[in-house]
Design a protein around this motif. Structure first.
Motif, PDB file in Angstrom:
ATOM      1  N   PHE A 145      81.940  96.848  27.879  1.00  0.00           N
ATOM      2  CA  PHE A 145      81.609  96.396  26.526  1.00  0.00           C
ATOM      3  C   PHE A 145      81.893  97.507  25.524  1.00  0.00           C
ATOM      4  O   PHE A 145      82.016  98.683  25.889  1.00  0.00           O
ATOM      5  CB  PHE A 145      80.141  95.963  26.442  1.00  0.00           C
ATOM      6  CG  PHE A 145      79.142  97.060  26.727  1.00  0.00           C
ATOM      7  CD1 PHE A 145      78.511  97.739  25.688  1.00  0.00           C
ATOM      8  CD2 PHE A 145      78.821  97.414  28.034  1.00  0.00           C
ATOM      9  CE1 PHE A 145      77.589  98.748  25.949  1.00  0.00           C
ATOM     10  CE2 PHE A 145      77.897  98.418  28.308  1.00  0.00           C
ATOM     11  CZ  PHE A 145      77.281  99.091  27.258  1.00  0.00           C
ATOM     12  N   SER A 146      82.000  97.142  24.256  1.00  0.00           N
ATOM     13  CA  SER A 146      82.247  98.109  23.181  1.00  0.00           C
ATOM     14  C   SER A 146      81.032  98.140  22.265  1.00  0.00           C
ATOM     15  O   SER A 146      80.591  97.096  21.778  1.00  0.00           O
ATOM     16  CB  SER A 146      83.519  97.759  22.404  1.00  0.00           C
ATOM     17  OG  SER A 146      83.668  96.365  22.227  1.00  0.00           O
ATOM     18  N   ALA A 147      80.501  99.356  22.037  1.00  0.00           N
ATOM     19  CA  ALA A 147      79.239  99.473  21.312  1.00  0.00           C
ATOM     20  C   ALA A 147      79.048 100.895  20.809  1.00  0.00           C
ATOM     21  O   ALA A 147      79.786 101.821  21.173  1.00  0.00           O
ATOM     22  CB  ALA A 147      78.069  99.081  22.223  1.00  0.00           C
ATOM     23  N   THR A 148      78.033 101.063  19.962  1.00  0.00           N
ATOM     24  CA  THR A 148      77.632 102.382  19.491  1.00  0.00           C
ATOM     25  C   THR A 148      76.130 102.387  19.264  1.00  0.00           C
ATOM     26  O   THR A 148      75.541 101.357  18.915  1.00  0.00           O
ATOM     27  CB  THR A 148      78.361 102.767  18.188  1.00  0.00           C
ATOM     28  OG1 THR A 148      77.909 104.053  17.750  1.00  0.00           O
ATOM     29  CG2 THR A 148      78.092 101.771  17.075  1.00  0.00           C
ATOM     30  N   GLY A 203      71.948  96.811   0.491  1.00  0.00           N
ATOM     31  CA  GLY A 203      71.700  97.646   1.655  1.00  0.00           C
ATOM     32  C   GLY A 203      72.983  98.287   2.141  1.00  0.00           C
ATOM     33  O   GLY A 203      74.069  97.732   1.966  1.00  0.00           O
ATOM     34  N   GLU A 204      72.859  99.464   2.729  1.00  0.00           N
ATOM     35  CA  GLU A 204      73.974 100.120   3.416  1.00  0.00           C
ATOM     36  C   GLU A 204      73.641 100.116   4.905  1.00  0.00           C
ATOM     37  O   GLU A 204      72.715 100.798   5.345  1.00  0.00           O
ATOM     38  CB  GLU A 204      74.176 101.544   2.909  1.00  0.00           C
ATOM     39  CG  GLU A 204      74.829 101.630   1.541  1.00  0.00           C
ATOM     40  CD  GLU A 204      76.292 101.207   1.552  1.00  0.00           C
ATOM     41  OE1 GLU A 204      76.886 101.137   2.654  1.00  0.00           O
ATOM     42  OE2 GLU A 204      76.847 100.950   0.465  1.00  0.00           O
ATOM     43  N   THR A 205      74.393  99.322   5.684  1.00  0.00           N
ATOM     44  CA  THR A 205      74.039  99.092   7.082  1.00  0.00           C
ATOM     45  C   THR A 205      75.110  99.578   8.053  1.00  0.00           C
ATOM     46  O   THR A 205      75.156  99.124   9.199  1.00  0.00           O
ATOM     47  CB  THR A 205      73.759  97.594   7.307  1.00  0.00           C
ATOM     48  OG1 THR A 205      74.948  96.840   7.041  1.00  0.00           O
ATOM     49  CG2 THR A 205      72.657  97.101   6.385  1.00  0.00           C
ATOM     50  N   GLY A 206      75.969 100.502   7.612  1.00  0.00           N
ATOM     51  CA  GLY A 206      77.003 101.051   8.479  1.00  0.00           C
ATOM     52  C   GLY A 206      76.754 102.510   8.799  1.00  0.00           C
ATOM     53  O   GLY A 206      75.610 102.976   8.882  1.00  0.00           O
ATOM     54  N   TRP A 247      71.611  99.095  21.227  1.00  0.00           N
ATOM     55  CA  TRP A 247      72.906  99.362  20.604  1.00  0.00           C
ATOM     56  C   TRP A 247      72.875  98.917  19.150  1.00  0.00           C
ATOM     57  O   TRP A 247      72.527  97.781  18.843  1.00  0.00           O
ATOM     58  CB  TRP A 247      74.016  98.658  21.376  1.00  0.00           C
ATOM     59  CG  TRP A 247      74.109  99.121  22.795  1.00  0.00           C
ATOM     60  CD1 TRP A 247      73.568  98.512  23.895  1.00  0.00           C
ATOM     61  CD2 TRP A 247      74.742 100.310  23.268  1.00  0.00           C
ATOM     62  NE1 TRP A 247      73.834  99.244  25.024  1.00  0.00           N
ATOM     63  CE2 TRP A 247      74.557 100.363  24.670  1.00  0.00           C
ATOM     64  CE3 TRP A 247      75.454 101.338  22.648  1.00  0.00           C
ATOM     65  CZ2 TRP A 247      75.058 101.391  25.458  1.00  0.00           C
ATOM     66  CZ3 TRP A 247      75.950 102.370  23.435  1.00  0.00           C
ATOM     67  CH2 TRP A 247      75.757 102.392  24.813  1.00  0.00           C
ATOM     68  N   ASP A 248      73.271  99.809  18.254  1.00  0.00           N
ATOM     69  CA  ASP A 248      73.230  99.533  16.821  1.00  0.00           C
ATOM     70  C   ASP A 248      74.331  98.566  16.405  1.00  0.00           C
ATOM     71  O   ASP A 248      74.168  97.770  15.489  1.00  0.00           O
ATOM     72  CB  ASP A 248      73.361 100.844  16.039  1.00  0.00           C
ATOM     73  CG  ASP A 248      72.926 100.701  14.602  1.00  0.00           C
ATOM     74  OD1 ASP A 248      71.883 100.079  14.357  1.00  0.00           O
ATOM     75  OD2 ASP A 248      73.636 101.208  13.712  1.00  0.00           O
ATOM     76  N   SER A 249      75.474  98.636  17.078  1.00  0.00           N
ATOM     77  CA  SER A 249      76.569  97.685  16.880  1.00  0.00           C
ATOM     78  C   SER A 249      77.198  97.440  18.238  1.00  0.00           C
ATOM     79  O   SER A 249      77.573  98.388  18.934  1.00  0.00           O
ATOM     80  CB  SER A 249      77.613  98.244  15.905  1.00  0.00           C
ATOM     81  OG  SER A 249      78.741  97.387  15.831  1.00  0.00           O
ATOM     82  N   ILE A 250      77.298  96.177  18.635  1.00  0.00           N
ATOM     83  CA  ILE A 250      77.866  95.846  19.942  1.00  0.00           C
ATOM     84  C   ILE A 250      78.624  94.529  19.826  1.00  0.00           C
ATOM     85  O   ILE A 250      78.048  93.488  19.523  1.00  0.00           O
ATOM     86  CB  ILE A 250      76.777  95.798  21.044  1.00  0.00           C
ATOM     87  CG1 ILE A 250      77.371  95.336  22.380  1.00  0.00           C
ATOM     88  CG2 ILE A 250      75.588  94.960  20.633  1.00  0.00           C
ATOM     89  CD1 ILE A 250      76.427  95.515  23.562  1.00  0.00           C
ATOM     90  N   GLY A 304      72.968  87.817  11.369  1.00  0.00           N
ATOM     91  CA  GLY A 304      73.585  88.630  10.341  1.00  0.00           C
ATOM     92  C   GLY A 304      73.700  90.095  10.679  1.00  0.00           C
ATOM     93  O   GLY A 304      74.158  90.887   9.856  1.00  0.00           O
ATOM     94  N   ASP A 305      73.319  90.490  11.895  1.00  0.00           N
ATOM     95  CA  ASP A 305      73.397  91.885  12.323  1.00  0.00           C
ATOM     96  C   ASP A 305      74.006  91.905  13.719  1.00  0.00           C
ATOM     97  O   ASP A 305      73.689  91.047  14.552  1.00  0.00           O
ATOM     98  CB  ASP A 305      72.004  92.518  12.341  1.00  0.00           C
ATOM     99  CG  ASP A 305      72.052  94.031  12.505  1.00  0.00           C
ATOM    100  OD1 ASP A 305      71.853  94.730  11.503  1.00  0.00           O
ATOM    101  OD2 ASP A 305      72.288  94.509  13.631  1.00  0.00           O
ATOM    102  N   ASP A 306      74.903  92.880  13.990  1.00  0.00           N
ATOM    103  CA  ASP A 306      75.578  92.894  15.290  1.00  0.00           C
ATOM    104  C   ASP A 306      74.976  93.890  16.269  1.00  0.00           C
ATOM    105  O   ASP A 306      75.588  94.202  17.287  1.00  0.00           O
ATOM    106  CB  ASP A 306      77.079  93.131  15.131  1.00  0.00           C
ATOM    107  CG  ASP A 306      77.418  94.527  14.627  1.00  0.00           C
ATOM    108  OD1 ASP A 306      76.518  95.201  14.099  1.00  0.00           O
ATOM    109  OD2 ASP A 306      78.586  94.939  14.761  1.00  0.00           O
ATOM    110  N   GLY A 307      73.782  94.397  15.990  1.00  0.00           N
ATOM    111  CA  GLY A 307      73.076  95.182  16.994  1.00  0.00           C
ATOM    112  C   GLY A 307      72.586  94.280  18.115  1.00  0.00           C
ATOM    113  O   GLY A 307      72.425  93.073  17.943  1.00  0.00           O
TER     114      GLY A 307
END
Length: 550
Positions: free
Chosen positions: A227-230, A313-316, A210-213, A188-191
Motif C-alpha cells: 500500500f502507499s501511505a504516509t 483549513g490546511e490539511t496537507g 496513516w495520515d494519508s493512505i 472527505g479525509d484520506d487518512g
C-alpha cells in the motif's frame, strides 16, 4: 619478502571482497505516460505486459488507454469515458461507465463487464465505486453507498463490511479467502488503516494511524498487502504489511506515490503525483477572481456574511499532522493562523470560528478570531463533520454520526449541550442554512434535495432539482437555492426558484487552467450573493512501471 607481502595483501583484499555484503539492486522506474493531467487507475492485462489505464489529459474528460513498456505511445480504447476497476485472469475488464466524483476522493459510475479484446459493455450495477474480480474471474467484489453508508459486498448484495467513514481500493486475495481494503475513518479525509475482511465478515485491522493512505494490492505471493501511505502530510511512500501486522518500507521517493497494481511477476504500476488543493474567490466590489490558496492543501470552510473573510483549513504537508485553521481576507491579505484542526463555520459577529480536530470521533471546538481562548464546544461521542451557526448566533447546525450509523443533521445550543436531530439517518453531511434560519437545505438518503425545518417536522422535497445536484447557498430573500452537481467541471451553479421551479444559470466556476482538475468543492456564497469562494483539487500524475521491488 616483497613477494610474500604482496601475496598476503592479495589474500586480505580477496577475503574483504568475499566478506563484503553484496550491493542491493535498486528498483528501476520506467515512465509510461508523458502528458499533463491525472491518471485515475491502471491494471496489468493477463499477459503481464499490456497495461490498461484511465486518465484525463489536458483538462479533457476521462478516457481509457492501453500501452506497453517498450512504447512511449498510448492508444485510446472504447468505451469512452470509462474508468478501469479490475481485469480478470481471463481478460475481462470491470469498468466504471460514466465515472464521476461522488465526494472527495470517491468516484462512482455504472459497473460493466467488457472483454479486453473488444465488445459492447454489459452493464451490471449503478453507483459502484470500487470493484475487483475473484481469482477465477466468475464474480466481483464491489463497494457502493447505500442509504448514506459505504458497503463492501462479495458477491454483490452480500454485505461483508459497512464503514462509518468510507472504503477504498478493495482487492480479493489470491486464495479468495479474504479481501483487503483501506478503511477511511472520516468522509472527505484520506487518512485511515489497512484492513482485511474474511468471507464470514470478520474484519481485522493490519496497520493504522496513516495520515494519508491511498492505493493497495496483494503481493505476488499473497502473504502481504502492499500500500502507499504516509504518517504525516501527503507525500506517500510504498509499504508492505503482513497478516501479523508487521510493516516494512518498500520504496520512498520525493513526492507522492499511489500504488495501482502488482503483477504476478512482482512488477508494480504506480503514479507519482503532484497534488494541490486551493481556493479561488471573488471579493465584494471586484470583477475578477483571486486565488486565495495559502499552503499546499487549502480547504474552504466558510465565508463571512459580507464576503470579506474566508475561514479555511490546511490539511496537507503545510498544516501538519493536526491540521491548521486559518482566516484570510478575500482581498488577498496574508492569512492568520487561528489554531489546530479544520475550519467549519464563522459566528455571525465574526468573533468565533467553529473547528474540529483531526481525530475520530471528532468534537467541535471554538477558536477566537481575535483575543480570547479556545473552548471545547461538544462533549459527546458523536463524530462531528460539518457545522454552521444559525443567524441568531446562539445555536448551530451540525452533521454528525455515531459508530455504526449514518450521518444526520442536528441543532444544538452550546449552553444546553443537547443536540436534536432534524433529519433522518443517511443524509449527506454537507448543508446550507436559510437566511431566516428556519430551514436547512441538504441531500437526503435517496440523493434528493430536501428542506429540513429547524423546528422539526417532515422534510420538504425540492422536486425541481436534477440528479446528483446539491445545494450550495440561498438567495438573499430565501426564495431560491443555488445548486450544482458535484464532479462537474466547470461547476455550473444554478439559481433554483423554490416556488416556481424555474432554473437560471448563475456562475460557471473553475480555475483557468483545467489540467488535473477533477473536483470543485466548498462553494460558499455571501449573504448578498455578490461574493463567493470555492475550492479545487489539482492532481498531475505520471504513470510508472517499477521493476525490482521486494
Amino acid at each position: 619478502m616483497a613477494a610474500g607481502l604482496a601475496l598476503i595483501a592479495g589474500i586480505a583484499v580477496g577475503m574483504f571482497l568475499l566478506q563484503r555484503p553484496a550491493q542491493t539492486s535498486l528498483p528501476v522506474y520506467h515512465p509510461l505516460t508523458f502528458r499533463r493531467g491525472i491518471v485515475h487507475s491502471a491494471r496489468f492485462a493477463p499477459d503481464g505486459k499490456t497495461i490498461i489505464y484511465s486518465a484525463a489529459w489536458e483538462g479533457k474528460p476521462l478516457e481509457l488507454f492501453t500501452t506497453r513498456p517498450e512504447s512511449p505511445e498510448s492508444q485510446e480504447l472504447r468505451p469512452a469515458g470509462a474508468d478501469v476497476l479490475a481485469i480478470s485472469a481471463s481478460g475481462e475488464m470491470a469498468l466504471s461507465l460514466g465515472s464521476h466524483p461522488r465526494a472527495q476522493f470517491l468516484y462512482a459510475g455504472t459497473l460493466a463487464r467488457v472483454p479486453l479484446v473488444g465488445g459492447a459493455p454489459r452493464e451490471i450495477r449503478e453507483n459502484v465505486e470500487w470493484a475487483d474480480w475473484s481469482p477465477d474471474g466468475n464474480t466481483l467484489a464491489i463497494v457502493r453507498e447505500v442509504e448514506g453508508r459505504e458497503r463492501l459486498e462479495f458477491p454483490p448484495d452480500k454485505v461483508l463490511y459497512q464503514a462509518d467513514g468510507w472504503i477504498g481500493h478493495l482487492r480479493i486475495s489470491p486464495k479468495a479467502d479474504m479481501i483487503a481494503f483501506i478503511d477511511h475513518l472520516q468522509l472527505g479525509d484520506d487518512g485511515g488503516a489497512v484492513a482485511v475482511v474474511d468471507m464470514a465478515g470478520k474484519k481485522t485491522t493490519l496497520s493504522t494511524g496513516w495520515d494519508s493512505i491511498q492505493g493497495l494490492a496483494w503481493s505476488p505471493g499473497g502473504d502481504e498487502v502492499w500500500f502507499s501511505a504516509t504518517r504525516t502530510g501527503g507525500d506517500r511512500s510504498l509499504y508492505a504489511v503482513n497478516l501479523a501486522g508487521t510493516v516494512r518500507l518498500l520504496a520512498r521517493v520525493p513526492g507522492e506515490l499511489m500504488l495501482l497494481d502488482v503483477g504476478r511477476d512482482g512488477n508494480v504500476l504506480l503514479t507519482r503525483n503532484n497534488d494541490r488543493a486551493g481556493m479561488i474567490g471573488l471579493a465584494p466590489g471586484e470583477a475578477k477572481e483571486r486565488d486565495l490558496s495559502w499552503l499546499d492543501w487549502s480547504v474552504p470552510g466558510d465565508l463571512s456574511a459580507d464576503g470579506r473573510s474566508v475561514l479555511f483549513g490546511e490539511t496537507g504537508e503545510g498544516g501538519g499532522p493536526k491540521y491548521a485553521v486559518y482566516l484570510r481576507k478575500t482581498d488577498g491579505s496574508p492569512a492568520i493562523r487561528l489554531g489546530e484542526g479544520i475550519g467549519l463555520g464563522l459566528s455571525p459577529d465574526g468573533k468565533w470560528a467553529i473547528a474540529r480536530p483531526n481525530i475520530t470521533p471528532s468534537p467541535l471546538v471554538l477558536l477566537p478570531t481575535g483575543v480570547g481562548e479556545a473552548k471545547r464546544l461538544t462533549h459527546d461521542s458523536t463524530n462531528h463533520l460539518r457545522a454552521r451557526w444559525l443567524p441568531d448566533g446562539k445555536r448551530l447546525v451540525f452533521s454528525g454520526n455515531e459508530a455504526g450509523h449514518g450521518f444526520r443533521l442536528y441543532v444544538e445550543s452550546p449552553d444546553e449541550g443537547k443536540p436534536r436531530a432534524i433529519s433522518p439517518e443517511g443524509v449527506n453531511p454537507t448543508f446550507v442554512i436559510s437566511p431566516k434560519g428556519d430551514q436547512v437545505a441538504g441531500v437526503g438518503p435517496d440523493h434528493k434535495v430536501y428542506l429540513f425545518p429547524v423546528a422539526g417536522g417532515e422534510p420538504i422535497l425540492v422536486s425541481a432539482t436534477q440528479p446528483d445536484e446539491a445545494p450550495t447557498g440561498w438567495s438573499p430573500d430565501g426564495r431560491a437555492l443555488y445548486v450544482f452537481r458535484f464532479g462537474q467541471i466547470p461547476a455550473s451553479v444554478v439559481q433554483l426558484d423554490l416556488s416556481t421551479g424555474q432554473r437560471r444559470p448563475w456562475k460557471e466556476l473553475a480555475p483557468a487552467d483545467a489540467a488535473g482538475i477533477d473536483t470543485i468543492r466548498g462553494i460558499t456564497i455571501s449573504a448578498d450573493a455578490k461574493a463567493y469562494v470555492y475550492g479545487y483539487i489539482r492532481t498531475l500524475s505520471d504513470l510508472y512501471l517499477v521493476e525490482g521491488l521486494k
